[in-house]
Every structure is written in C-alpha cells, then in structure tokens.
Design an enzyme around this catalytic site. Structure first.
Site, PDB file in Angstrom:
ATOM      1  N   ASP A  29      41.456  21.728 -14.488  1.00  0.00           N
ATOM      2  CA  ASP A  29      41.265  21.228 -15.852  1.00  0.00           C
ATOM      3  C   ASP A  29      40.691  19.806 -15.763  1.00  0.00           C
ATOM      4  OD1 ASP A  29      42.803  21.939 -18.852  1.00  0.00           O
ATOM      5  OD2 ASP A  29      41.932  19.948 -18.514  1.00  0.00           O
ATOM      6  N   ILE A  30      39.699  19.531 -16.579  1.00  0.00           N
ATOM      7  CA  ILE A  30      38.994  18.248 -16.528  1.00  0.00           C
ATOM      8  C   ILE A  30      39.863  17.095 -17.061  1.00  0.00           C
ATOM      9  CG2 ILE A  30      37.846  18.274 -18.803  1.00  0.00           C
ATOM     10  CD1 ILE A  30      36.145  17.540 -15.422  1.00  0.00           C
ATOM     11  N   HIS A  93      42.135  31.468 -21.328  1.00  0.00           N
ATOM     12  CA  HIS A  93      42.432  30.712 -20.107  1.00  0.00           C
ATOM     13  C   HIS A  93      43.930  30.529 -19.967  1.00  0.00           C
ATOM     14  CE1 HIS A  93      41.474  27.954 -23.430  1.00  0.00           C
ATOM     15  NE2 HIS A  93      42.377  27.126 -22.939  1.00  0.00           N
ATOM     16  N   HIS A  95      46.712  28.242 -18.365  1.00  0.00           N
ATOM     17  CA  HIS A  95      46.977  26.928 -17.761  1.00  0.00           C
ATOM     18  C   HIS A  95      48.065  27.102 -16.702  1.00  0.00           C
ATOM     19  CE1 HIS A  95      45.137  24.284 -20.981  1.00  0.00           C
ATOM     20  NE2 HIS A  95      45.387  25.339 -21.746  1.00  0.00           N
TER      21      HIS A  95
HETATM   22  P1  5GP Z   1      43.288  24.847 -25.033  1.00  0.00           P
HETATM   23  O1  5GP Z   1      42.075  25.592 -25.546  1.00  0.00           O
HETATM   24  O2  5GP Z   1      44.194  25.728 -24.217  1.00  0.00           O
HETATM   25  O3  5GP Z   1      44.010  24.119 -26.123  1.00  0.00           O
HETATM   26  O4  5GP Z   1      42.773  23.702 -24.058  1.00  0.00           O
HETATM   27  C1  5GP Z   1      41.546  23.783 -23.373  1.00  0.00           C
HETATM   28  C2  5GP Z   1      41.659  23.078 -22.027  1.00  0.00           C
HETATM   29  O5  5GP Z   1      40.389  23.124 -21.411  1.00  0.00           O
HETATM   30  C3  5GP Z   1      42.065  21.598 -22.108  1.00  0.00           C
HETATM   31  O6  5GP Z   1      43.185  21.367 -21.259  1.00  0.00           O
HETATM   32  C4  5GP Z   1      40.816  20.837 -21.659  1.00  0.00           C
HETATM   33  O7  5GP Z   1      41.102  19.664 -20.913  1.00  0.00           O
HETATM   34  C5  5GP Z   1      40.086  21.873 -20.820  1.00  0.00           C
HETATM   35  N1  5GP Z   1      38.635  21.734 -20.854  1.00  0.00           N
HETATM   36  C6  5GP Z   1      37.857  21.614 -21.965  1.00  0.00           C
HETATM   37  N2  5GP Z   1      36.553  21.529 -21.623  1.00  0.00           N
HETATM   38  C7  5GP Z   1      36.520  21.603 -20.264  1.00  0.00           C
HETATM   39  C8  5GP Z   1      35.447  21.571 -19.315  1.00  0.00           C
HETATM   40  O8  5GP Z   1      34.256  21.464 -19.650  1.00  0.00           O
HETATM   41  N3  5GP Z   1      35.774  21.667 -17.999  1.00  0.00           N
HETATM   42  C9  5GP Z   1      37.076  21.801 -17.595  1.00  0.00           C
HETATM   43  N4  5GP Z   1      37.299  21.893 -16.264  1.00  0.00           N
HETATM   44  N5  5GP Z   1      38.109  21.837 -18.460  1.00  0.00           N
HETATM   45  C10 5GP Z   1      37.828  21.731 -19.775  1.00  0.00           C
END
Ligand code: 5GP
Length: 131
Positions: A29-30, A93, A95
């Site tokens: 995660d970035i 995704h 986590h």
């Molecule tokens: P959620 O959709 O589960 O609320 O969170 C999305 C997750 O994806 C976040 O933890 C965010 O940091 C991660 N994320 C968003 N864009 C990118 C990206 O371009 N690259 C990576 N490696 N992680 C990402």
C-alpha cells in the site's frame, strides 16, 4: 475507465510488487498503516468483494493467506490483520496489515516510508512468498 489497480496490473502505474500469479497480484500500500501493509487484488476488475464469482473469491483468500505467511516471516508483529473496505478504490482489494497495536488497523495513523525502504521491503516479502 480502468481502475487505478487495473492500471497497476497493466504496468501503466508502478507498484512495489510482493507476489503475483495468473489471477492475483499483491503489492505494498502506498500510504501504509504500518510497515508491510499489503494489498492483494484479483486481476479481474470487480468493485465489491462479495460480488466476486465463487472461484475468484476463494482464490483471493488463498492467495492472501500465502502473502500473509510471507509477511509474517518478514515483518516482526503480533499477527497479520485482514480488512476489506474499498471506499476509496472500486476494485476488490484485501488489506493485510502487520499488527502490534489496535491503531494499526484503524486507518488513521500512517507510517512514512521512503521509496527505497518500500522497494527493499517488497523484495524481502517476495523472497518469503511460496506460491
Ligand atoms: P480502500 O478503498 O480500501 O478504502 O483504500 C484503498 C487503499 O489503496 C488505501 O489504503 C490507499 O493508500 C491505497 N492506494 C490508493 N491508490 C494507490 C496506488 O496508486 N498505489 C498503491 N500501492 N496503493 C494505493
């Protein structure tokens, strides 16, 4: 338009890759909650976890289990936590987060890591992955 994760799968956006097979990809995660915070995704683009077909759903869980085992061998922690949210990126995704405190799974505190640290960590986790 393709999701940001589909663009990562296609190689149009870079990632710190941890593991990959024909159907799934894992990368750091970035904006990690904790060191080693990893995302496991199916290569097919589906928004919600429980809309996945049964085979892909079970495949994602098995792939995530293997990635969690590699994470456990790499990052000192009490256990690996798992969470599925998807409010930010509409592409399923999982986590996987190395946990030492409850705060690590709350998506409030973030851990700053340099590109070099992320790259080294991804390679270390990858070296423990047994596909
Ligand atoms: P959620 O959709 O589960 O609320 O969170 C999305 C997750 O994806 C976040 O933890 C965010 O940091 C991660 N994320 C968003 N864009 C990118 C990206 O371009 N690259 C990576 N490696 N992680 C990402």
């Amino acid at each position: 338009m393709a999701s940001i994760f589909t663009q990562i799968i296609q190689g149009n956006i870079p990632c710190y890759k941890v593991a990959e097979n024909d159907d799934f990809l894992a990368f750091l995660d970035i904006n990690p909650n904790a060191k080693g915070h990893t995302l496991c995704i199916p290569k097919i683009e589906v928004d919600k976890l429980f809309d996945l077909d049964q085979e892909t759903y079970h495949g994602l869980m098995e792939f995530s289990r293997k990635v969690a085992k590699a994470l456990e061998k790499t990052v000192p922690c009490k256990r690996i936590g798992m969470s599925v949210i998807g409010l930010e990126v509409p592409h399923v995704h999982v986590h996987l987060i190395p946990l030492n405190h409850m705060e690590d799974i709350r998506f409030i505190q973030k851990t700053e890591m340099s590109a070099q640290q992320l790259e080294g960590l991804a390679q270390a986790i990858a070296s423990h992955f047994e596909g």
